[in-house]
Structures are given as structure tokens and as C-alpha cells.
Write a protein that holds these residues in place. Structure first.
Motif, PDB file in Angstrom:
ATOM      1  N   LEU A   1      -8.572   6.773  -2.393  1.00 43.12           N
ATOM      2  CA  LEU A   1      -8.141   7.837  -1.476  1.00 43.12           C
ATOM      3  C   LEU A   1      -7.952   7.352  -0.041  1.00 43.12           C
ATOM      4  O   LEU A   1      -7.471   8.103   0.801  1.00 43.12           O
ATOM      5  CB  LEU A   1      -9.172   8.975  -1.496  1.00 43.12           C
ATOM      6  CG  LEU A   1      -9.396   9.664  -2.855  1.00 43.12           C
ATOM      7  CD1 LEU A   1     -10.547  10.660  -2.759  1.00 43.12           C
ATOM      8  CD2 LEU A   1      -8.126  10.358  -3.316  1.00 43.12           C
ATOM      9  N   SER A   2      -8.341   6.114   0.224  1.00 39.73           N
ATOM     10  CA  SER A   2      -8.287   5.590   1.584  1.00 39.73           C
ATOM     11  C   SER A   2      -6.852   5.451   2.087  1.00 39.73           C
ATOM     12  O   SER A   2      -5.938   5.083   1.346  1.00 39.73           O
ATOM     13  CB  SER A   2      -8.982   4.227   1.641  1.00 39.73           C
ATOM     14  OG  SER A   2      -8.803   3.625   2.909  1.00 39.73           O
ATOM     15  N   SER A   3      -6.654   5.763   3.375  1.00 41.04           N
ATOM     16  CA  SER A   3      -5.338   5.583   4.003  1.00 41.04           C
ATOM     17  C   SER A   3      -5.159   4.156   4.514  1.00 41.04           C
ATOM     18  O   SER A   3      -4.039   3.732   4.814  1.00 41.04           O
ATOM     19  CB  SER A   3      -5.174   6.566   5.165  1.00 41.04           C
ATOM     20  OG  SER A   3      -6.210   6.366   6.125  1.00 41.04           O
ATOM     21  N   GLU A   4      -6.274   3.427   4.628  1.00 41.24           N
ATOM     22  CA  GLU A   4      -6.218   2.064   5.144  1.00 41.24           C
ATOM     23  C   GLU A   4      -6.112   1.014   4.041  1.00 41.24           C
ATOM     24  O   GLU A   4      -5.649  -0.094   4.284  1.00 41.24           O
ATOM     25  CB  GLU A   4      -7.473   1.772   5.975  1.00 41.24           C
ATOM     26  CG  GLU A   4      -7.634   2.676   7.187  1.00 41.24           C
ATOM     27  CD  GLU A   4      -8.892   2.348   7.971  1.00 41.24           C
ATOM     28  OE1 GLU A   4      -9.415   1.227   7.793  1.00 41.24           O
ATOM     29  OE2 GLU A   4      -9.339   3.203   8.750  1.00 41.24           O
TER      30      GLU A   4
ATOM     31  N   THR B   1      -5.227   0.091  -0.229  1.00 41.40           N
ATOM     32  CA  THR B   1      -4.533   0.482  -1.448  1.00 41.40           C
ATOM     33  C   THR B   1      -5.128  -0.280  -2.623  1.00 41.40           C
ATOM     34  O   THR B   1      -5.230  -1.508  -2.572  1.00 41.40           O
ATOM     35  CB  THR B   1      -3.022   0.174  -1.360  1.00 41.40           C
ATOM     36  OG1 THR B   1      -2.490   0.830  -0.222  1.00 41.40           O
ATOM     37  CG2 THR B   1      -2.301   0.669  -2.612  1.00 41.40           C
TER      38      THR B   1
END
Length: 492
Positions: A211-214, A216
Motif C-alpha cells: 500500500l506504500s506510495s514510496e 512498489t
């Protein structure tokens, strides 16, 4: 993301498909009384529920190996995950199943006794020495690693200043107590709580990176990378990867642990879930940490820098707090710390039982347990003063050599019983070649020979071992009493 999920799905599918196949080859007998009932002593032979036995088995076998090993293996790229899946399904879980079920069939016997029964007295003496050395190395590794991690956590997150020595002493005190008291008093009672922390760590971290935006999950890698050695330090994949990733794919340490739960399992029908299934569970943990190592850092060079700076423990610390914050990071970090501690105490317990079996000393009496346990802890305490990196290298080699011996033992059993022995012989051939190639090629532990010569010698030794195993006599009358579903099987 798809590669990670595919690997997890393959492991689960392997449990239901190949695990069932292995169980049919072994031929369980649900009517046969297990050692938990036939030899119940209230100390080591104690019937426990299937769920509890599975959880204890998983925590026993899953030390820092399925975390530190995959993190180090991740330096080779996603190819490490391919070995975890293949190794776990066709080698590691099979190894664990036979080490557990052969112990069940032989009154809860330890691995040296089982090896001696099927491969002869010389093999038994070799395994007695090797198993004790391995378990002492495991005990030391699983004191030093969690002690370092706990010390760093306390010093970084509080105003306290705790020394490494203090933490080591505290862990040793716990190990002494857990080694001596009945198995259901500490191990059987508190492991469910530890299991909850383990579950939180596994699900929490992989969900956070997804779920991290930083970050993948596996996003920077392509399909071709799955079959390529991407090690930034130009380290050869063969045979080092198969030594580096031990507990997440196949581990001889597990053969020393499976008899502990073979003494507590209530019915043979539970064997696939307890032994094969626990290894699959460990494989999932290994996949998670391999994927985290490949996803949390920008590239393999950054991962390599993190490992060289503070070892795999630094990667664990960075990923836990970087993905889950302070509170979540502490919980996830403790979930990781739990693994070596729950394996370290049972390593010393296994050492005690192996030596008790060798010297024929009953263990219901506390004084007898102390006679064996005290010298073990004194030696273990001395070994903690040696550099962790050196201990880890010797542990890796000793670990996989023990796995080789267990696989050949299982093959000898299957050959004698006229059962399909190739399910253990093929992984035995592969791992024998790995171990011999590694020790001959290694310049630090072995002879420093060229890799092509080392591999050729490994293959020759594997062929010779195969020829010896396949020529063993079938179904002799030396031993009696083992029963399968449909017949009484007489062991040699």
C-alpha cells in the motif's frame, strides 16, 4: 506483485498436491499409537493439540534463517524467490516430513538414532557429533542475533543504555529455564502469543509495502530478472545461494527439531499439516522477507550497502520502522526477534535429548537434565564471544550437511520399504553436490579449489551415494513392529 503472489500460491498448492503425494508414499497409519501416548512422561512426551503442535513446530524451525537468509539471498535478485519455492516444496518440506514421521515411527527418536537405524552405526556416530555441533552453533547464533537486535531496539527507542552482554545473559537465562522445564509449561503455553506477533509481522509488513506510495512490491524487476544473477558484488550464484538461503528452502536444523513435536503429536494423520505444512509456512515467511528486501530499497546496490553497514538485522530494523512507524515497527521487530529465541531454546533442548539418548539417561529426573544441560550452556556461552559472521558461515555449512544426511536417511528407509525413493534421493543428490562444491570451492572454510573441479567432485560423490542407497536390501527381518495403513512393515 504478480511474481510474489504467484510464488505464495505455488507454495500453498505444493502443500495440497505434492504434500499429499508424499503422504501417500509414506503411508500413514491412523490407528497406530504415537509416542505422545505410548511413551508419555509429562516432560518431553506430552500430547498436545494439532494446532498447538503446528505452531510450536513452525516457531521451532523458523529462527533468523528464513529472515536473514532471504535478505542475503535477495542480493542475487528475484531468482532467490524461485529457489525458495522449488526448494521448499520438493526438498525442505519433504525433508521435514520424513524427519518428523520417521521419528514418530521410531518412538520419538532423535535424528542420529534414526540415521543409525537406516544407514548404519558409522552414520549414527557422525550424526551425533554433527547434530550436537550444529545445535550448539544454532544456539549461539540464536542468542547473538536476537541479543543484538533487542539491544539496538532498546538503545534507539528509549533513553536507556543496555549492553549486549546484559541482553545475552537475559536470553541465556530464558533458554536454561525453557530447556529444563516440561515442554508444555513454557513452549506449549506461550508460543501462541509469539505466533500472534509473527502473524502481525508477516501480514503487516507485506501489506504496508503493497500500500506504500514510496515503495512498489517487486515493481522494479522484470520477468527476465527472475532467472538472472543480479548480485551487485559479482558473487557467483552456484553454489553459494543454496547455502545462504537455508531455512527458507531446506534446513538440516529442522531435522533436529521435528522429533520434539513427534513426541507430542496425537495422530499420524496430522503429520502432513505439522511437518510439511510448517515448512511451507516458513517458506512464505522467507518469501515475504526476500520481497521486502527487494522492494524497500531503491536498488540492489542500496540493499547491499544496508547489509554491509549493519548486517541483515539492519534491513529488518529499517524496513520495520520505515513501513510501520514506531509502534508498528516495534511490534514487527519483536515478531522477528521472537523467531530466533523460539528456535534457540529448542536447539538446546534438542541437544539435551540427543545426548540423553546417546548416554541412555532418562530425562524425567531434573538432576539428569541438569547434568547434560549445564555443560551445553557453558560451551554455548564461550562460543558467543566468537565473531558472529564466522559462526554464521560454519552454521550454514553444518546446517546443509545435516540436511543431506537426513535426505539420504529417508531414501534408505524408502528403498528398504520398496517405496518410491526418488522423492528424497533427487533432492539428496542436489544438496550433496551443493555442500561438497561449496566446501571445496570456499577459500575461507574449505580448500579453495576451482568451481568446476569442486562441482565435478560433488557430482561424483552424489552418484556414489545413490548407487550405495539403491543397493540396500529390501524389507529384511531385523526390526519389526512398524505398521502402515495396509500392512505390517518390517524395518532393516
Amino acid at each position: 506483485m504478480i511474481w510474489f503472489l504467484s510464488c505464495v500460491a505455488a507454495l500453498i498448492g505444493g502443500y495440497f498436491l505434492y504434500g499429499t503425494f508424499i503422504e501417500k508414499i509414506f503411508r500413514i497409519n491412523v490407528e497406530r499409537q504415537t509416542p505422545a501416548h505410548s511413551q508419555s512422561d509429562g516432560v518431553d512426551y506430552v500430547p498436545m493439540s494439532t494446532k498447538k503442535v503446528y505452531l510450536v513446530q513452525l516457531l521451532n524451525i523458523a529462527g533468523v534463517g528464513p529472515i536473514f537468509g532471504p535478505i542475503m539471498g535477495a542480493l542475487y535478485g528475484p531468482a532467490a524467490m524461485l529457489w525458495i519455492v522449488i526448494g521448499c516444496i520438493f526438498a525442505g518440506a519433504v525433508h521435514d516430513y520424513f524427519s518428523g514421521m520417521l521419528s514418530v515411527r521410531n518412538g520419538g527418536a532423535s535424528i542420529p538414532t534414526i540415521t543409525g537405524k537406516y544407514l548404519g552405526k558409522s552414520a549414527k556416530h557422525f550424526m551425533n557429533i554433527f547434530a550436537i555441533v550444529l545445535l550448539l552453533l544454532v544456539g549461539v547464533v540464536f542468542v547473538s542475533a536476537p541479543a543484538g537486535m533487542i539491544t539496538n531496539l532498546i538503545n534507539d527507542q528509549t533513553n536507556l543504555s543496555v549492553s549486549m552482554t546484559t541482553t545475552v545473559i537475559a536470553i541465556f537465562i530464558y533458554y536454561i529455564i525453557a530447556t529444563l522445564v516440561p515442554v508444555d509449561k513454557i513452549i506449549g503455553r506461550f508460543y501462541p502469543l509469539f505466533g500472534a506477533l509473527l502473524l502481525f509481522m508477516s501480514i503487516g509488513l507485506i501489506s504496508a509495502v503493497t500500500l506504500s506510495s514510496e515503495h512498489t512490491l517487486m515493481g522494479s524487476f522484470h520477468v527476465k530478472d527472475m532467472f538472472t544473477n543480479l548480485n551487485p558484488n559479482d558473487m557467483p550464484l552456484w553454489p553459494a545461494l543454496f547455502i545462504t538461503i537455508a531455512c527458507g528452502a531446506i534446513s538440516g536444523f529442522h531435522a533436529t527439531q521435528s522429533p520434539l513435536m513427534a513426541r507430542c503429536m496425537e495422530n499420524e494423520r496430522n503429520g502432513r499439516f505439522v511437518f510439511y505444512g510448517a515448512m511451507i509456512g516458513e517458506g512464505v515467511i522467507a518469501l515475504i522477507w526476500c520481497a521486502l528486501a527487494l522492494s524497500f530499497f531503491d536498488n540492489l546496490e542500496a540493499l547491499s550497502q544496508a547489509v554491509s553497514t549493519g548486517g541483515p538485522g539492519n534491513v529488518v530494523y529499517s524496513a520495520s520502522f520505515g513501513l510501520l512507524g514506531v509502534f508498528g515497527g516495534v511490534m514487527a521487530f519483536l515478531g522477528v526477534v521472537i523467531l530466533p529465541i523460539t528456535s534457540g531454546d529448542t536447539a538446546f533442548r534438542s541437544s539435551r535429548l540427543i545426548l540423553a539418548e546417546y548416554f541412555n539417561m532418562e530425562q524425567k529426573t531434573l538432576s539428569n537434565r541438569l547434568i547434560i544441560a549445564v555443560p551445553l550452556f557453558i560451551i554455548g556461552g564461550i562460543l558467543t564471544q566468537i565473531d558472529f559472521g564466522i559462526i554464521w558461515r560454519y552454521f550454514g555449512f553444518a546446517n546443509q550437511t545435516t540436511a543431506v544426511m537426513m535426505l539420504w536417511t529417508a531414501s534408505a528407509y524408502l528403498v528398504r520399504q520398496n517405496k518410491l525413493h526418488w522423492v528424497t534421493t533427487i533432492p539428496a543428490i542436489f544438496m550433496t553436490t551443493v555442500v561438497i562444491s561449496f566446501i571445496l570451492n570456499s577459500s575461507t572454510l574449505g580448500l579453495g579449489l576451482a568451481i568446476n573441479i569442486s562441482t565435478a567432485v560433488g557430482l561424483i560423490c552424489s552418484v556414489m551415494a545413490t548407487l550405495y542407497i539403491t543397493k540396500l536390501p529390501k524389507k529384511t527381518q531385523q526390526d519389526k513392529g512398524e505398521q502402515s495403513n495396509t500392512e505390517t512393515e518390517k524395518l532393516a
